[in-house]
Enzyme design. Structure first.
Site, PDB file in Angstrom:
ATOM      1  N   GLU A  34       0.835  -1.200   0.000  1.00 11.81           N
ATOM      2  CA  GLU A  34       0.000   0.000   0.000  1.00 11.81           C
ATOM      3  C   GLU A  34       0.868   1.247   0.000  1.00 11.81           C
ATOM      4  O   GLU A  34       1.736   1.415   0.843  1.00 11.81           O
ATOM      5  CB  GLU A  34      -0.917   0.008   1.220  1.00 11.81           C
ATOM      6  CG  GLU A  34      -1.753   1.254   1.397  1.00 11.81           C
ATOM      7  CD  GLU A  34      -2.573   1.619   0.164  1.00 11.81           C
ATOM      8  OE1 GLU A  34      -2.408   2.752  -0.328  1.00 11.81           O
ATOM      9  OE2 GLU A  34      -3.348   0.767  -0.305  1.00 11.81           O
ATOM     10  N   GLY A  40      -7.409   1.344   3.072  1.00  3.47           N
ATOM     11  CA  GLY A  40      -8.780   1.696   2.729  1.00  3.47           C
ATOM     12  C   GLY A  40      -8.936   2.386   1.401  1.00  3.47           C
ATOM     13  O   GLY A  40     -10.062   2.609   0.942  1.00  3.47           O
ATOM     14  N   SER A 147      -8.724   3.582  -8.682  1.00  2.97           N
ATOM     15  CA  SER A 147      -8.880   4.598  -9.723  1.00  2.97           C
ATOM     16  C   SER A 147      -8.463   5.968  -9.215  1.00  2.97           C
ATOM     17  O   SER A 147      -8.281   6.188  -8.014  1.00  2.97           O
ATOM     18  CB  SER A 147     -10.335   4.652 -10.193  1.00  2.97           C
ATOM     19  OG  SER A 147     -11.197   4.949  -9.118  1.00  2.97           O
ATOM     20  N   GLY A 184     -22.817  13.475 -12.239  1.00  6.09           N
ATOM     21  CA  GLY A 184     -22.809  12.090 -11.811  1.00  6.09           C
ATOM     22  C   GLY A 184     -22.989  11.994 -10.308  1.00  6.09           C
ATOM     23  O   GLY A 184     -23.310  12.980  -9.628  1.00  6.09           O
ATOM     24  N   GLU A 189     -23.610  14.424  -4.966  1.00  7.58           N
ATOM     25  CA  GLU A 189     -23.467  14.239  -3.525  1.00  7.58           C
ATOM     26  C   GLU A 189     -22.717  15.411  -2.883  1.00  7.58           C
ATOM     27  O   GLU A 189     -23.200  16.017  -1.911  1.00  7.58           O
ATOM     28  CB  GLU A 189     -22.725  12.934  -3.229  1.00  7.58           C
ATOM     29  CG  GLU A 189     -23.559  11.691  -3.469  1.00  7.58           C
ATOM     30  CD  GLU A 189     -22.862  10.408  -3.073  1.00  7.58           C
ATOM     31  OE1 GLU A 189     -23.486   9.343  -3.196  1.00  7.58           O
ATOM     32  OE2 GLU A 189     -21.686  10.469  -2.646  1.00  7.58           O
ATOM     33  N   MET A 321     -17.501   1.199 -11.268  1.00  2.00           N
ATOM     34  CA  MET A 321     -16.487   1.595 -10.294  1.00  2.00           C
ATOM     35  C   MET A 321     -17.163   1.818  -8.945  1.00  2.00           C
ATOM     36  O   MET A 321     -17.434   2.942  -8.531  1.00  2.00           O
ATOM     37  CB  MET A 321     -15.748   2.846 -10.767  1.00  2.00           C
ATOM     38  CG  MET A 321     -14.814   2.602 -11.934  1.00  2.00           C
ATOM     39  SD  MET A 321     -13.887   4.094 -12.375  1.00  2.00           S
ATOM     40  CE  MET A 321     -12.650   3.425 -13.477  1.00  2.00           C
ATOM     41  N   HIS A 447     -45.892  -2.773   9.104  1.00  3.36           N
ATOM     42  CA  HIS A 447     -46.573  -1.481   8.969  1.00  3.36           C
ATOM     43  C   HIS A 447     -46.462  -0.725  10.295  1.00  3.36           C
ATOM     44  O   HIS A 447     -46.668  -1.314  11.358  1.00  3.36           O
ATOM     45  CB  HIS A 447     -48.046  -1.694   8.630  1.00  3.36           C
ATOM     46  CG  HIS A 447     -48.849  -0.426   8.636  1.00  3.36           C
ATOM     47  ND1 HIS A 447     -48.795   0.485   7.600  1.00  3.36           N
ATOM     48  CD2 HIS A 447     -49.702   0.093   9.566  1.00  3.36           C
ATOM     49  CE1 HIS A 447     -49.600   1.498   7.885  1.00  3.36           C
ATOM     50  NE2 HIS A 447     -50.160   1.284   9.070  1.00  3.36           N
TER      51      HIS A 447
END
Length: 468
Positions: A34, A40, A147, A184, A189, A321, A447
């Site tokens: 990493e 992560g 990515s 997108g 967001e 992705m 319900h």
């Protein structure tokens, strides 16, 4: 004595760390490489997790300022402490990445912090953080390097005035005007976060619609909901230049089909036009690993590249992705390497836009079915007819179920509404087992719950909803 690993995973994002853990569970000797100081990947450090922390916090901020009074809760106007909100975001990040470190120790996975490259079929080179170099010998390699943000030609991202999603999560103050380039998931967001906190948000999109690839009917209605909240949309428009000024930037816009240019001022410009596979420095060409026209590593049905013993998963290969898609591929490839039958059902991969309301989907869109010539039936049910949604003042949105007209098998489900990202998994489980709209319609739902709208939409496929 030289350690020979059964598996070395390059990259510890969602695909990589899950792959490593599953392989260790299956008895393999595993190492990971990493380049970040923390595990992560993009998701936990500068993507999914921190954005959800800010989405949640900004939603509560807006509710306190605009919704509490309607519920009989009288409070003074909320005051934004952005530094404290950012601390909450960082605490969430730290807790999650620390958890992965713990899981690596628990599963006896060796960690190499540095930049990895493939020297040969069974050897991974690592330029370690301490300045030294190491070569790891292994029987199998999984590439899970994820990515990077896609960039607009000629427009420099400085993460201050012109930002990517990374910079948009770190703004020191709320911009007066934010221009989001790209309609997108990421753009919507993060645009919604800063709109709730006080920014004027304008979304610019090259196509004539938002959320390309998602159901068009739902996307159009979803756009109207976001517009009512104060986000403006400039569709069918391209950005040709971003010139930085003393106070921010000037963005040059032109119609995508051609026409007269205009210039719009902004304090911050967020470039959110997608992501591209990250394969820089891996040495793929040197070992004979091919990439397609979009830069994705080519693999077969078992995730294997052209080189025996070298596999690839996640954002560096074909498909959506999405972190959860990468996780499932990580499990599958670990099981395949162990001699088992790992599998991913790409027809049942949920997708969620974590705005408010949320937009969640799984399976086919109407456009997919029309293109494939499938004869299908549609059932829709609005949350405005759902008792729980009305009680919570969350009545915006609807559920849409698409089923094969001949067999009644559910082919796609699309939900726009509060909590849609949680509710969509009912549909995913149904579809995983090849369930029908009738199966869903005849399943008893508690319900009052918002999930009752899913049952009603399934009933609507047969034109027999009860509450509409």
């Amino acid at each position: 004595m030289t350690v020979v690993y059964d598996l070395v995973v390059i990259g510890t994002g969602p695909g990589g760390y899950v792959c490593a853990i599953r392989a260790a569970q299956l008895g393999m000797k595993v190492a990971v490489v990493e380049k970040r100081r923390t595990h992560g990947g993009t998701c936990l450090n500068v993507g999914c997790i921190p954005s959800k922390a800010l989405l949640h916090a900004s939603e509560l901020f807006e509710e306190a300022g605009h919704e509490f009074a309607h519920l009989g809760i009288e409070v003074s106007k909320p005051k934004l402490n952005l530094a404290a909100m950012m601390k909450h975001k960082q605490d969430v990040i730290d807790g999650n990445v620390g958890g992965i470190q713990f899981l690596f120790k628990k599963n006896k996975i060796d960690v190499f912090h540095g930049t990895g490259s493939i020297i040969s079929r069974g050897n991974v080179g690592v330029a370690l953080d301490d300045g030294t170099n190491s070569v790891i010998e292994t029987r199998n390699i999984v590439i899970a390097t994820g990515s990077d943000v896609a960039r607009l030609p000629g427009i420099e991202i400085d993460e201050k005035v012109v930002v990517s999603s990374t910079g948009a999560l770190e703004l020191a103050s709320v911009p007066k005007k934010l221009i989001v380039v790209g309609a997108g998931v990421i753009g919507l967001e993060l645009g919604s976060v800063w709109r709730r906190l006080g920014a004027e948000v304008m979304v610019v999109e090259f196509l004539d619609r938002i959320l390309p690839g998602m159901d068009l009917d739902c996307a159009k209605q979803f756009q109207r909901m976001l517009a009512k909240q104060g986000m403006s949309f400039d569709l069918g428009t391209k950005v040709t230049a971003v010139d930085k000024t003393e106070n921010g930037a000037v963005v040059t816009l032109e119609p995508a089909a051609g026409g007269e240019a205009r210039r719009v001022e902004a304090d911050v410009v967020l470039v959110a036009i997608g992501r591209v596979p990250y394969t820089e420095g891996l040495g793929l060409e040197g070992v004979g690993i091919a990439r397609d026209a979009r830069g994705r590593i080519e693999i077969d049905a078992t995730f294997r590249t052209a080189v025996q013993g070298i596999y690839a998963i996640g954002d560096v290969v074909r498909g959506a992705m999405l972190a959860h898609k990468a996780e499932d591929e990580g499990v599958a490839v670990a099981e395949i390497i162990a001699g088992q039958h790992g599998h991913v059902n790409y027809d049942v991969i949920p997708g969620v836009v974590y705005t408010q309301p949320e937009f969640a989907c799984v399976g086919k869109t109407e456009e997919d079915l029309k293109s494939a010539g499938v004869d299908y039936a549609v059932g829709k049910f609005p949350f405005s007819a759902n008792g729980r949604a009305k009680a919570m003042r969350k009545a915006d949105g609807f559920v849409k179920v698409l089923a094969d007209k001949a067999t009644d098998r559910v082919l796609g489900v699309h939900i726009v509404g509060a909590g849609a990202g949680e509710m969509i998994h009912e549909a995913a489980v149904l579809m995983e087992f090849g369930g029908s709209a009738e199966d869903l319609a005849r399943t008893c739902h508690a319900h009052p719950t918002m999930s009752e709208a899913i049952k009603e939409a399934a009933m609507a496929v047969d034109k027999r909803p009860i509450h509409m």
